[in-house]
Motif scaffolding. Sequence first.
Motif, PDB file in Angstrom:
ATOM      1  N   GLN A 183       0.828  -1.205   0.000  1.00 35.54           N
ATOM      2  CA  GLN A 183       0.000   0.000   0.000  1.00 35.54           C
ATOM      3  C   GLN A 183       0.858   1.249   0.000  1.00 35.54           C
ATOM      4  N   SER A 184       2.172   1.047   0.083  1.00 37.37           N
ATOM      5  CA  SER A 184       3.099   2.173   0.153  1.00 37.37           C
ATOM      6  C   SER A 184       4.335   1.870  -0.684  1.00 37.37           C
ATOM      7  N   PRO A 185       4.247   2.084  -2.007  1.00 32.79           N
ATOM      8  CA  PRO A 185       5.376   1.758  -2.893  1.00 32.79           C
ATOM      9  C   PRO A 185       6.653   2.491  -2.501  1.00 32.79           C
ATOM     10  N   LYS A 186       7.747   1.737  -2.488  1.00 30.84           N
ATOM     11  CA  LYS A 186       9.041   2.302  -2.099  1.00 30.84           C
ATOM     12  C   LYS A 186      10.059   2.091  -3.217  1.00 30.84           C
ATOM     13  N   LYS A 187      10.992   3.014  -3.296  1.00 38.25           N
ATOM     14  CA  LYS A 187      12.116   2.876  -4.206  1.00 38.25           C
ATOM     15  C   LYS A 187      13.200   2.099  -3.464  1.00 38.25           C
ATOM     16  N   VAL A 188      13.538   0.920  -3.999  1.00 38.14           N
ATOM     17  CA  VAL A 188      14.483   0.030  -3.317  1.00 38.14           C
ATOM     18  C   VAL A 188      15.730  -0.143  -4.179  1.00 38.14           C
ATOM     19  N   LEU A 189      16.861   0.240  -3.632  1.00 40.47           N
ATOM     20  CA  LEU A 189      18.133   0.072  -4.325  1.00 40.47           C
ATOM     21  C   LEU A 189      18.663  -1.336  -4.037  1.00 40.47           C
ATOM     22  N   ILE A 190      18.948  -2.083  -5.089  1.00 41.57           N
ATOM     23  CA  ILE A 190      19.503  -3.429  -4.948  1.00 41.57           C
ATOM     24  C   ILE A 190      20.946  -3.395  -5.409  1.00 41.57           C
ATOM     25  N   ALA A 191      21.853  -3.716  -4.516  1.00 33.78           N
ATOM     26  CA  ALA A 191      23.279  -3.766  -4.844  1.00 33.78           C
ATOM     27  C   ALA A 191      23.643  -5.197  -5.194  1.00 33.78           C
ATOM     28  N   GLY A 192      23.894  -5.457  -6.464  1.00 36.04           N
ATOM     29  CA  GLY A 192      24.271  -6.790  -6.892  1.00 36.04           C
ATOM     30  C   GLY A 192      23.249  -7.414  -7.815  1.00 36.04           C
ATOM     31  N   GLY A 193      23.706  -7.850  -8.988  1.00 33.35           N
ATOM     32  CA  GLY A 193      22.814  -8.432  -9.987  1.00 33.35           C
ATOM     33  C   GLY A 193      22.991  -9.918 -10.172  1.00 33.35           C
ATOM     34  N   GLY A 194      23.420 -10.606  -9.109  1.00 34.03           N
ATOM     35  CA  GLY A 194      23.439 -12.061  -9.136  1.00 34.03           C
ATOM     36  C   GLY A 194      22.039 -12.600  -8.929  1.00 34.03           C
ATOM     37  N   ILE A 195      21.922 -13.888  -8.674  1.00 34.40           N
ATOM     38  CA  ILE A 195      20.597 -14.488  -8.573  1.00 34.40           C
ATOM     39  C   ILE A 195      19.802 -13.931  -7.397  1.00 34.40           C
ATOM     40  N   ALA A 196      20.468 -13.559  -6.301  1.00 31.16           N
ATOM     41  CA  ALA A 196      19.746 -12.981  -5.169  1.00 31.16           C
ATOM     42  C   ALA A 196      19.190 -11.613  -5.531  1.00 31.16           C
ATOM     43  N   GLY A 197      20.002 -10.791  -6.199  1.00 32.33           N
ATOM     44  CA  GLY A 197      19.529  -9.474  -6.619  1.00 32.33           C
ATOM     45  C   GLY A 197      18.394  -9.577  -7.615  1.00 32.33           C
ATOM     46  N   LEU A 198      18.486 -10.528  -8.539  1.00 28.70           N
ATOM     47  CA  LEU A 198      17.422 -10.723  -9.532  1.00 28.70           C
ATOM     48  C   LEU A 198      16.131 -11.174  -8.866  1.00 28.70           C
ATOM     49  N   GLU A 199      16.250 -12.063  -7.898  1.00 29.18           N
ATOM     50  CA  GLU A 199      15.062 -12.528  -7.166  1.00 29.18           C
ATOM     51  C   GLU A 199      14.417 -11.380  -6.410  1.00 29.18           C
ATOM     52  N   ALA A 200      15.221 -10.589  -5.720  1.00 25.95           N
ATOM     53  CA  ALA A 200      14.695  -9.455  -4.959  1.00 25.95           C
ATOM     54  C   ALA A 200      13.973  -8.472  -5.873  1.00 25.95           C
ATOM     55  N   ALA A 201      14.562  -8.175  -7.028  1.00 24.94           N
ATOM     56  CA  ALA A 201      13.948  -7.228  -7.960  1.00 24.94           C
ATOM     57  C   ALA A 201      12.605  -7.745  -8.464  1.00 24.94           C
TER      58      ALA A 201
END
Length: 645
Positions: free
Chosen positions: A381-399
Amino acid sequence: MPFDKLFTPIRIRDLKLSNRVIMAGMGTHMTGWNGREVTQKLIHYHAARAKGGVGMNTTEVCSVDPASSPNAFLAISEDRYIPGLKKLTSAVHQSGGSICVQLWQGSLAVSMDPAAEVLVPSDMEVSAGFTIPGMTIQRINSVIEAYGNAAKRAVTAGFDAVEFHCGHTYLPHSFLSGGINHRKDEYGGDFEKRTRFPLECIRSIRANIPEGMPVFMRIDCHDDELAGGLTMEEVIAFCKMAGKEGVDVLNISRGNILTSAVMYETPPMDLPHGFNVEKAARIRKETGMLTMPAGRINTPEYAEQILKEDKADLIVMARAQLADPEFCNKAREGKLSSIKYCIGCDQGCYDYFVDKTKDHITCLRNPALGLEEELKLTKTQSPKKVLIAGGGIAGLEAADILFKRGHIPVLYEAEDHLGGQLLMAGAAPRKEDTAMAVRMAAKNIEELGIEVHLNTAVTPELIEGVKPDAVIAAIGAEPFIPDLEGIEESYVTNFKEVLQGTKNLSGNVVVIGGGLVGLEAAEYLRERGCEITVVEMREAVGIDLGDMRKIAVNRAIAQSGIKTVTNAACKAVRDHQVIVEVKGKEISLPADYAVIAVGSQKRSTEEIINVCKKENIPYYVVGDAIKARRALNAISEAYEAARCI
């Protein structure tokens, strides 16, 4: 519509399935380690796959005989189990699906529960001085009757079909196989006598269900590594007999628990895609029966190809449903990059299955497996801008998860591509599915329109400039380089440089480290013509591999001619020699190159954490950035962080 053959309906007796994808029975332990009844967890698990569009669910093995029903598996051996099974079938039906119960007597497999009676066809010596006696005729008859009673309960419980499990060293298979059944009476000896018990079980089942209810049969296409075991010709002959007794569909599998052929039951990534397909096609042709192959069929493209080539009528895609319960819906809609593909790692399905410290199975690609309600995703209900450091599989999953929930992920990767260590690991032999799955995950991020910055390391200044509402640190790990004499020599490299192809090696190569990454680097280099010696300080190589992968990898290592030196402490690298100590004696191994492969260490997240604390930004550290472990851990932690923001 994409995949027209795969999503064509089919009628089997009175049962109409919406498509040709069958989720075969898979052990889950969602009954609990001390239970046999349907749980709410199991209901949510099956309902999710039905909603996801699979043609038909199949329960895990379901015991038919009271005395030999082990804990930790479903049972249909007594009337008291019917109410729970009714709840399961109702949930699947309400979710738009169909469900089959897998009728089972596990023979040796029930021995994991000391209270369960172990039944075998003939006397079986399992250790010096201990022999399991073969079944009496009276006990054989009671089990045959139990199959019929279980089938009757299946009808009452609302199942759409039943499956008779006649494979994997379970009791019917054990009677059928000359490699296991050594009886000398009417239930053993020649092939015709060995067919008697399973055929009588089929008759008992068929006599207790309506004419319009289909009977499936899971059966091995032949026996592996069993002297005197089933041949394919015998299997074909038996299937014809079974068809005359009322079996409608053949589920072609493979494997036994008596030998290393157990790996065919939960096949690791090391086995070829569809390794049973050609055998199933022959069985189908010679029996004229509806047939479905199982074993490493994990993409809709391949499933469609099998059907188009007229090699099967249905397709078993079991672990594909573990990895992504929406597999069928996504494939039908053509959303292929959004599918979480099974990579055959066996980490969550098999390795967790045999680990009594785990509540139930999970999946590297799907942390919500078995926790469908507990880890359900909700829109923010409250969209946030989330910075993800790292584009491995964990970063891809989080995104991916953040986007699904309505947040605005922005992903930064220090290298010039996404995928991280899992993509690198995909360069190793027989790990093509790993690379494919990571590439598809990266493509999914692109297709979702998520903002991605490559060649951009996350610094305190970048975080201060972006001003995110939250930060996920998924910067992974890097090779651990030990303090070793000669480590700085020009001919010394590490597993990352090898698997990424940034260094081309030749000649004699010594790989220091015989764990997963060491063996991957060794096989990679062996394929390129190097002579390889792997040095491992522990008593064996591959100790950190799961059971099924260990069988396959050790076999590949032996066949490739890679040498191994175990119980070896590496002392130094000098003058193109790797010096190791084995049982107090120093040995020099010639080395045109040496590869350090003793593991990974986390990258420091200290700067990221400090700036987040300074700017009062919520932050989450996930995956190898906490501690170098498996991809299963990284994806699970990334999922949970994205779910909670």
